[in-house]
Scaffold this active site. Structure first.
Site, mmCIF file in Angstrom:
data_model
loop_
_atom_site.group_PDB
_atom_site.id
_atom_site.type_symbol
_atom_site.label_atom_id
_atom_site.label_comp_id
_atom_site.label_asym_id
_atom_site.label_seq_id
_atom_site.Cartn_x
_atom_site.Cartn_y
_atom_site.Cartn_z
ATOM 1 N N ARG A 106 44.476 22.225 -3.838
ATOM 2 C CA ARG A 106 43.578 21.357 -3.055
ATOM 3 C C ARG A 106 42.690 22.286 -2.233
ATOM 4 O O ARG A 106 43.185 23.138 -1.498
ATOM 5 C CB ARG A 106 44.342 20.435 -2.114
ATOM 6 C CG ARG A 106 43.391 19.878 -1.040
ATOM 7 C CD ARG A 106 43.964 18.800 -0.187
ATOM 8 N NE ARG A 106 44.156 17.590 -0.945
ATOM 9 C CZ ARG A 106 44.277 16.384 -0.386
ATOM 10 N NH1 ARG A 106 44.206 16.243 0.919
ATOM 11 N NH2 ARG A 106 44.463 15.324 -1.137
ATOM 12 N N HIS A 133 38.693 14.092 -7.293
ATOM 13 C CA HIS A 133 40.072 13.832 -6.844
ATOM 14 C C HIS A 133 40.786 13.034 -7.945
ATOM 15 O O HIS A 133 41.138 11.875 -7.767
ATOM 16 C CB HIS A 133 40.034 13.051 -5.529
ATOM 17 C CG HIS A 133 41.350 13.020 -4.795
ATOM 18 N ND1 HIS A 133 42.415 13.827 -5.140
ATOM 19 C CD2 HIS A 133 41.768 12.287 -3.723
ATOM 20 C CE1 HIS A 133 43.425 13.582 -4.321
ATOM 21 N NE2 HIS A 133 43.061 12.654 -3.461
ATOM 22 N N GLN A 136 44.192 10.912 -7.699
ATOM 23 C CA GLN A 136 44.094 9.662 -6.934
ATOM 24 C C GLN A 136 43.728 8.493 -7.858
ATOM 25 O O GLN A 136 44.221 7.366 -7.694
ATOM 26 C CB GLN A 136 43.043 9.818 -5.820
ATOM 27 C CG GLN A 136 42.808 8.562 -5.006
ATOM 28 C CD GLN A 136 43.956 8.203 -4.076
ATOM 29 O OE1 GLN A 136 44.426 9.032 -3.317
ATOM 30 N NE2 GLN A 136 44.409 6.954 -4.118
ATOM 31 N N ASP A 229 36.529 4.548 1.256
ATOM 32 C CA ASP A 229 37.051 5.872 1.620
ATOM 33 C C ASP A 229 36.393 6.248 2.948
ATOM 34 O O ASP A 229 35.406 5.608 3.356
ATOM 35 C CB ASP A 229 36.661 6.868 0.498
ATOM 36 C CG ASP A 229 37.092 8.303 0.764
ATOM 37 O OD1 ASP A 229 38.017 8.523 1.573
ATOM 38 O OD2 ASP A 229 36.499 9.227 0.147
ATOM 39 N N CYS A 270 41.971 4.999 -0.499
ATOM 40 C CA CYS A 270 42.793 6.154 -0.899
ATOM 41 C C CYS A 270 43.604 6.703 0.263
ATOM 42 O O CYS A 270 44.592 7.394 0.053
ATOM 43 C CB CYS A 270 41.915 7.241 -1.502
ATOM 44 S SG CYS A 270 40.559 7.739 -0.427
ATOM 45 N N ARG A 298 50.798 7.388 -5.832
ATOM 46 C CA ARG A 298 50.396 8.794 -5.947
ATOM 47 C C ARG A 298 51.565 9.617 -6.488
ATOM 48 O O ARG A 298 51.390 10.520 -7.301
ATOM 49 C CB ARG A 298 49.993 9.374 -4.575
ATOM 50 C CG ARG A 298 48.791 8.741 -3.893
ATOM 51 C CD ARG A 298 47.523 8.883 -4.672
ATOM 52 N NE ARG A 298 47.257 10.245 -5.106
ATOM 53 C CZ ARG A 298 46.892 11.266 -4.311
ATOM 54 N NH1 ARG A 298 46.699 11.090 -3.036
ATOM 55 N NH2 ARG A 298 46.682 12.475 -4.824
HETATM 56 N N1 CP Z 1 44.673 10.169 -0.627
HETATM 57 C C1 CP Z 1 45.009 11.436 -0.380
HETATM 58 O O1 CP Z 1 44.699 12.357 -1.142
HETATM 59 O O2 CP Z 1 45.714 11.630 0.762
HETATM 60 P P1 CP Z 1 46.074 13.032 1.410
HETATM 61 O O3 CP Z 1 44.774 13.664 1.868
HETATM 62 O O4 CP Z 1 46.973 12.709 2.547
HETATM 63 O O5 CP Z 1 46.733 13.896 0.378
HETATM 64 N N1 NVA Z 2 36.773 11.821 0.492
HETATM 65 C C1 NVA Z 2 37.980 12.141 1.233
HETATM 66 C C2 NVA Z 2 39.182 11.825 0.402
HETATM 67 C C3 NVA Z 2 40.497 12.011 1.101
HETATM 68 C C4 NVA Z 2 41.674 11.730 0.226
HETATM 69 C C5 NVA Z 2 37.949 13.594 1.645
HETATM 70 O O1 NVA Z 2 37.596 14.437 0.817
HETATM 71 O O2 NVA Z 2 38.264 13.888 2.805
#
Ligand code: CP
Ligand code: NVA
Length: 312
Positions: A106, A133, A136, A229, A270, A298
């Site tokens: 990540r 992502h 997700q 989101d 999400c 998830r």
């Molecule tokens: N939805 C999601 O990816 O959550 P986190 O950022 O907590 O991993």
């Molecule tokens: N768009 C958001 C998604 C979080 C799961 C971010 O990148 O922060």
């Protein structure tokens, strides 16, 4: 279906049949877990979890998913390793690939997850980059399947920052799986034209309709799912004031949900959510059951990705 050794970087790399297979596998693993059955398909496998950005769901899903299948997860936060600071991503990839059997990443740059995949020689899974992502989306599609018994033909509306990782990945997933996708956002926050063109090609095969609009009423009419989101994604904090201004008319609130004209519409997120910004607290709480199913899913879907690409 054999997905052994594959990376999971974006849904662009997967056919609708492969995406469907991963969702079905996740549903099976979920059912097994509810019946107290876990597996050992990752026995003896060591899995690196690289996190440049924070995470609750993704980190926990990879950790629990891995342990449930008998593997060993190792969390490596941004201050724990040299990745991209004292050592090139290519070199870190080659080191990790000699020690680990799979790598989750990540972070910010999508190029880095591609480099990890290219140089490590082991399956690499994208746990979120600035652009995509994909894990997700599997959880979102499992949740939609649980709610509606199908994916194809559903009317899905993404509301908010249409040029972020979530909108991009949802658009790809919907276009591939025959889900009608509408992006409701200001024109300046629409997905990249090149990606739209690519998704229109997927849609020609699947039958999905893609639409992009600023008009709330037009967008949400007949929606089966309204999805939102955060307005400010991780790493874009300096854009906060500008985003609030642009996105305020697109808050998911009761008035918007009533405009669907359906009483079966689900609202999804999400997470994490900023209640009072992209979604009101009352709408969030009314749809909390589905939203937290989505969060739980998830884990089952990420487990399915690891089992399918690395499991014995
Ligand atoms: N939805 C999601 O990816 O959550 P986190 O950022 O907590 O991993
Ligand atoms: N768009 C958001 C998604 C979080 C799961 C971010 O990148 O922060």
């Amino acid at each position: 279906m054999d997905l052994k050794g594959r990376n999971f970087l974006t849904l662009k790399d997967f056919t609708p049949e492969e995406i469907g297979y991963l969702i079905d596998l996740a549903a099976k693993l979920k059912k097994d877990k509810k019946n107290g059955i876990t597996g050992n398909s990752l026995k003896g496998k060591n899995i690196a979890l690289l996190f440049e950005k924070p995470s609750t769901r993704t980190r926990c899903a990879f950790t629990i998913g891995c342990i449930d299948e008998g593997g060993h997860p190792e969390y490596l936060g941004k201050d724990d390793i040299q990745l991209g600071h004292k050592e090139s991503v290519e070199d870190t990839a080659r080191v990790l690939g000699r020690m680990f059997d799979g790598i989750e990443f990540r972070g910010f740059s999508h190029k880095n997850v591609e480099k990890l995949a290219k140089y490590s020689g082991v399956p690499v899974w994208n746990g979120l980059t600035d652009e995509y992502h994909p894990t997700q989306i599997l959880a979102d599609f499992l949740t939609l399947t649980e709610q509606f018994g199908k994916l194809k033909g559903l009317n899905f509306v993404f509301v908010g920052d249409g040029r972020n990782n979530m909108a991009n990945s949802l658009m790809i997933g919907c276009a591939k799986m025959g889900v009608n996708f509408t992006c409701l956002s200001p024109e300046s926050l629409r997905p990249d034209e090149k990606l739209i063109t690519q998704c229109k090609e997927y849609a020609e095969t699947s039958g999905a309709k893609l639409a992009f609009t600023e008009n709330v009423e037009e967008a949400v009419k007949d929606a089966d799912c309204i999805y939102t989101d955060v307005w400010v994604s991780m790493g874009e904090e300096e854009k906060s004031a500008e985003r609030m201004e642009l996105l305020r008319p697109y808050q998911v609130n009761r008035t918007m949900v009533e405009m669907t004209g359906k009483d079966t519409t689900v609202v999804m997120h999400c997470l994490p959510a900023v209640k009072g910004n992209e979604i009101t607290e009352d709408v969030f709480e009314e749809h909390a059951e589905v939203i937290f199913d989505e969060a739980e899913n998830r884990m089952h879907t990420i487990k399915a990705v690891m089992v399918a690409t690395l499991g014995e």
